[in-house]
Design a protein around this motif. Structure first.
Motif, PDB file in Angstrom:
ATOM      1  N   TYR A  39       0.836  -1.315  -0.196  1.00 33.68           N
ATOM      2  CA  TYR A  39      -0.171   0.122   0.245  1.00 33.68           C
ATOM      3  C   TYR A  39       0.881   1.420   0.050  1.00 33.68           C
ATOM      4  CZ  TYR A  39      -3.619  -3.597   0.718  1.00 33.68           C
ATOM      5  OH  TYR A  39      -4.449  -4.246   1.264  1.00 33.68           O
ATOM      6  N   ARG A  40       1.409   1.577   0.160  1.00 34.94           N
ATOM      7  CA  ARG A  40       2.847   2.308   0.531  1.00 34.94           C
ATOM      8  C   ARG A  40       3.249   3.033  -0.626  1.00 34.94           C
ATOM      9  NH1 ARG A  40       8.175   1.819   2.866  1.00 34.94           N
ATOM     10  NH2 ARG A  40       8.499   0.656   0.958  1.00 34.94           N
ATOM     11  N   TRP A  93      -3.451   4.361  -9.422  1.00 36.34           N
ATOM     12  CA  TRP A  93      -3.914   3.137  -7.580  1.00 36.34           C
ATOM     13  C   TRP A  93      -4.747   2.570  -8.536  1.00 36.34           C
ATOM     14  CZ3 TRP A  93      -6.124   7.646  -4.046  1.00 36.34           C
ATOM     15  CH2 TRP A  93      -4.124   8.437  -3.526  1.00 36.34           C
ATOM     16  N   PHE A  94      -5.417   2.451  -9.141  1.00 36.54           N
ATOM     17  CA  PHE A  94      -6.675   1.118  -9.817  1.00 36.54           C
ATOM     18  C   PHE A  94      -5.479  -0.017 -10.235  1.00 36.54           C
ATOM     19  CE2 PHE A  94      -9.690  -1.531 -12.057  1.00 36.54           C
ATOM     20  CZ  PHE A  94     -10.219  -0.962 -11.035  1.00 36.54           C
ATOM     21  N   ALA A  95      -4.975   0.249 -10.965  1.00 37.01           N
ATOM     22  CA  ALA A  95      -4.090  -0.552 -11.989  1.00 37.01           C
ATOM     23  C   ALA A  95      -3.252  -1.449 -11.009  1.00 37.01           C
ATOM     24  CB  ALA A  95      -2.903   0.082 -13.009  1.00 37.01           C
ATOM     25  N   ALA A  96      -2.408  -0.545  -9.559  1.00 36.97           N
ATOM     26  CA  ALA A  96      -1.540  -1.359  -9.668  1.00 36.97           C
ATOM     27  C   ALA A  96      -2.548  -1.886  -8.171  1.00 36.97           C
ATOM     28  CB  ALA A  96      -0.687  -0.381  -8.279  1.00 36.97           C
ATOM     29  N   LEU A  97      -3.580  -1.512  -7.524  1.00 35.00           N
ATOM     30  CA  LEU A  97      -4.348  -2.790  -6.727  1.00 35.00           C
ATOM     31  C   LEU A  97      -4.922  -4.118  -7.439  1.00 35.00           C
ATOM     32  CD1 LEU A  97      -6.431   0.107  -4.532  1.00 35.00           C
ATOM     33  CD2 LEU A  97      -4.873  -1.327  -3.862  1.00 35.00           C
ATOM     34  N   ALA A  98      -5.153  -3.670  -8.987  1.00 39.21           N
ATOM     35  CA  ALA A  98      -4.549  -5.033 -10.071  1.00 39.21           C
ATOM     36  C   ALA A  98      -3.989  -5.802  -9.785  1.00 39.21           C
ATOM     37  CB  ALA A  98      -6.085  -4.147 -11.485  1.00 39.21           C
ATOM     38  N   GLU A  99      -3.224  -5.455 -10.032  1.00 38.08           N
ATOM     39  CA  GLU A  99      -1.849  -6.183  -9.795  1.00 38.08           C
ATOM     40  C   GLU A  99      -2.090  -7.629  -8.731  1.00 38.08           C
ATOM     41  OE1 GLU A  99       2.024  -4.984 -10.080  1.00 38.08           O
ATOM     42  OE2 GLU A  99       1.309  -3.038 -11.754  1.00 38.08           O
ATOM     43  N   GLY A 100      -2.191  -8.993  -9.230  1.00 32.62           N
ATOM     44  CA  GLY A 100      -2.063  -9.578  -8.091  1.00 32.62           C
ATOM     45  C   GLY A 100      -3.857  -9.399  -7.849  1.00 32.62           C
ATOM     46  N   PRO A 134     -11.219  -4.907  -1.110  1.00 33.06           N
ATOM     47  CA  PRO A 134     -11.667  -4.184  -2.067  1.00 33.06           C
ATOM     48  C   PRO A 134     -12.252  -2.673  -1.806  1.00 33.06           C
ATOM     49  CG  PRO A 134     -13.653  -5.165  -0.189  1.00 33.06           C
ATOM     50  CD  PRO A 134     -12.421  -5.455   0.527  1.00 33.06           C
ATOM     51  N   TRP A 135     -12.023  -2.376  -3.420  1.00 35.29           N
ATOM     52  CA  TRP A 135     -12.076  -0.924  -3.152  1.00 35.29           C
ATOM     53  C   TRP A 135     -12.960  -0.201  -4.788  1.00 35.29           C
ATOM     54  CZ3 TRP A 135      -8.015   1.610  -0.581  1.00 35.29           C
ATOM     55  CH2 TRP A 135      -7.360   0.727   0.369  1.00 35.29           C
ATOM     56  N   LEU A 136     -13.017   0.661  -4.544  1.00 33.96           N
ATOM     57  CA  LEU A 136     -13.913   1.071  -5.141  1.00 33.96           C
ATOM     58  C   LEU A 136     -13.299   3.051  -5.197  1.00 33.96           C
ATOM     59  CD1 LEU A 136     -16.442   1.905  -6.763  1.00 33.96           C
ATOM     60  CD2 LEU A 136     -17.246   2.988  -4.389  1.00 33.96           C
ATOM     61  N   ILE A 137     -12.820   2.848  -6.361  1.00 29.60           N
ATOM     62  CA  ILE A 137     -11.967   4.314  -7.145  1.00 29.60           C
ATOM     63  C   ILE A 137     -12.632   5.544  -8.441  1.00 29.60           C
ATOM     64  CG2 ILE A 137      -9.864   4.991  -8.342  1.00 29.60           C
ATOM     65  CD1 ILE A 137      -8.548   3.008  -6.535  1.00 29.60           C
ATOM     66  N   GLY A 138     -12.430   5.584  -7.758  1.00 30.28           N
ATOM     67  CA  GLY A 138     -13.772   6.686  -9.459  1.00 30.28           C
ATOM     68  C   GLY A 138     -13.075   8.159  -9.148  1.00 30.28           C
TER      69      GLY A 138
END
Length: 131
Positions: free
Chosen positions: A21-22, A91-98, A124-128
């Protein structure tokens, strides 16, 4: 400190998760081990308390013997409009990795953009953002 700060109990992956996360959100990360706190109810190198302070704030630890490890149901962490669009998309793309994209980050009929992703730690994340 103001507002709500999630405190997550990981199943032995707190160091990895909080570092992940950091690396995504930036900020300062403090990690304190069981040994640092004199705890003997787990491995000395387990994380007894971790804090990520920055644009996103999270607390986390490795679950102790009396703690229930993280299992998120019926809730998601919302990062709607908390940064510029390019940052939120990264952030969305990075959180999606793995992890798993549940709903791609995309333009919606009302003109805003959002998407949902569950990261590799089960969060789970909601990003927008609005244009």
């Amino acid at each position: 400190m103001t507002g709500l700060t999630p405190y997550l109990h990981f199943d032995g992956t707190a160091r990895e998760a909080l570092t992940f996360y950091r690396d995504i959100f930036g900020g300062e990360l403090e990690l304190h081990t069981y040994a640092d706190f004199g705890r003997t109810d787990g491995p000395g190198d387990a994380i007894a308390h971790g804090e990520l302070n920055g644009s996103v704030q999270l607390f986390g630890a490795d679950a102790g013997k009396d703690d229930v490890p993280l299992k998120v149901q019926g809730v998601m962490f919302s990062l709607l409009g908390t940064a510029d669009p390019a940052t939120l998309e990264s952030w969305f793309a990075a959180l999606a990795e793995g992890g798993e994209v549940k709903d791609p980050l995309q333009e919606r009929p009302w003109g805003g953009h959002d998407g949902q992703v569950v990261d590799g730690f089960g969060v789970p994340w909601l990003i927008g953002y609005e244009d």
